[in-house]
Design an enzyme around this catalytic site. Structure first.
Site, PDB file in Angstrom:
ATOM      1  N   CYS A  82     -42.040  35.459 -39.507  1.00  0.00           N
ATOM      2  CA  CYS A  82     -43.239  35.790 -40.286  1.00  0.00           C
ATOM      3  C   CYS A  82     -42.938  36.382 -41.659  1.00  0.00           C
ATOM      4  CB  CYS A  82     -44.123  36.740 -39.491  1.00  0.00           C
ATOM      5  SG  CYS A  82     -44.702  36.045 -37.929  1.00  0.00           S
ATOM      6  N   HIS A 343     -52.721  33.526 -41.422  1.00  0.00           N
ATOM      7  CA  HIS A 343     -51.281  33.791 -41.410  1.00  0.00           C
ATOM      8  C   HIS A 343     -50.484  32.499 -41.234  1.00  0.00           C
ATOM      9  CE1 HIS A 343     -47.492  35.630 -40.852  1.00  0.00           C
ATOM     10  NE2 HIS A 343     -47.565  35.941 -39.568  1.00  0.00           N
TER      11      HIS A 343
END
Length: 395
Positions: A82, A343
């Site tokens: 991430c 995201h």
């Protein structure tokens, strides 16, 4: 002597649900063109490119950039879960600061699938095996998806130690929706209340509801970085500079402390933030705005403490006092954050960069943080890597 690094241009596309976006290379090419246009730079002026994505074959970065131009420059593909987008940004800044080059592109994109994050290589050991082992010992719940179990377990540890209420996480999510309402790039722009969040489907009883988790998302974002001397020579913007940046990985406490908060990178983030504050000669109270890694409402709360925005154990009061929004001590995630903006893993760090550059330029529209001069970025990837970046408006 290190070169000063300017963010000459940024660009991103609206984030969308899986299945609703263009292909990864089309998204990446569009974000690149937008960043080049914003910087006033032609692609042949770019000397290197660092391209981040998680779910894709090797050299997807070239596939995207070949749509823009085939100039023969080095293209480095980056994958750090991430924190991939910020890892690309870190490498781009480092290349300029070292004096090796003067004008670099950082690009991130992701074409994701619906549903929870999952391993794509089931025929070999997972890098998360040791994380899973400790999570099973500390919280169990092996039937719960990996990321939800990790961050939910970290939030639960905070609840157990400090009496933090589930409603506090709901307030964080509701705040994110109010910020995203004014962001045309955000996936979710509908304002939700604390009650809406509490009444959404239960993912882990007493620990998390669905609205407390960020959605899988597709998107792309990019930034053109250059040295200050290059900006002055070519008439590019030098108004926003990266004044400090740090990348950290896990230390012994990740597993040794046997604490779910450490398993999701609490000390990794604190170490990166400390390095940035020391290098920039500032403290957390000096920043006007922060884009931090709120993959779950639980991690936003933990990040207030790991970044030093409030004392350890003081995050619930920080939320209750409204210090995390407009009119408080620091505006957190004016973009709506991962919770509302979405995201797309490889794009997230560069979307954060885009938001903060717009804030420092004074061009964030209804989201504008008044008189923003210093901005902080925090991007976390389990497994692990954390990148913290400090930006400053120079004039």
């Amino acid at each position: 002597m290190q070169q000063k690094v300017c963010v000459a241009g940024v660009g991103m596309i609206p984030f969308l649900k899986p299945g609703a976006s263009e292909s990864y290379f089309a998204m990446g090419a569009t974000a690149t063109r937008l960043a080049l246009q914003d910087a006033g730079v032609d692609y042949p002026q770019i000397q290197q490119a660092y391209v981040g994505y998680v779910y894709g074959d090797s050299t997807c970065g070239q596939r995207a950039l070949y749509e823009v131009g085939m100039s023969g420059i080095p293209v480095v593909n980056v994958n750090n879960n991430c924190s991939t987008g910020s890892s690309a940004l870190f490498l781009a800044r480092q290349a300029i600061a070292s004096g090796a080059v003067d004008c670099v592109l950082a690009l991130g994109f992701e074409q994701m699938q619906p549903g929870a994050l999952a391993s794509q290589f089931t025929d070999r050991p997972s890098p998360f095996d040791p994380f899973d082992t400790l999570a099973n010992e500390l919280v169990g719940q092996p039937e719960i998806p990996l990321a939800l179990r990790y961050f939910g377990g970290a939030g639960l540890a905070h609840m157990q130690e400090y009496g933090t209420r589930l409603e506090t996480f709901a307030k964080i999510r509701a705040k994110a929706s109010r910020h995203a309402e004014h962001n045309p790039m955000a996936l979710f722009r509908k304002v939700v209340s604390e009650d809406d969040v509490m009444n959404s489907p239960i993912m882990w009883p007493g620990v998390m509801t669905r609205l407390m988790a960020c959605p899988p998302t597709c998107g792309a974002a990019a930034a053109v970085l250059c040295s200050e001397r290059h900006a002055r020579r070519h008439g590019l913007s030098a108004d926003v500079q990266i004044i400090a940046q740090a990348m950290t990985t896990d230390t012994d406490v990740t597993f040794g402390k046997r604490d779910m908060r450490e398993l999701v990178g609490f000390s990794m983030a604190r170490n990166a933030a400390t390095q940035v504050y020391e290098a920039a000669g500032v403290g957390p109270s000096d920043f006007d705005v922060v884009e931090l890694h709120d993959c779950f409402a639980h991690n936003e709360l933990l990040s207030y403490e790991s970044l030093g925005l409030c004392p350890v154990g003081g995050a619930e009061k920080f939320v209750e006092d409204g210090d995390n929004t407009y009119g408080g001590s620091i505006v957190t995630n004016p973009s709506g954050g991962l919770l509302s903006k979405g995201h797309p893993l490889g794009a997230t760090g560069l979307a954060q960069c885009t938001e903060l550059v717009q804030q420092l330029r004074g061009k964030a529209g209804p989201r504008q943080v008044d008189k923003a001069q210093l901005a902080l970025q925090h991007n976390l990837g389990l497994g692990g890597a954390c990148v913290v970046t400090a930006y400053q408006r120079i004039n």
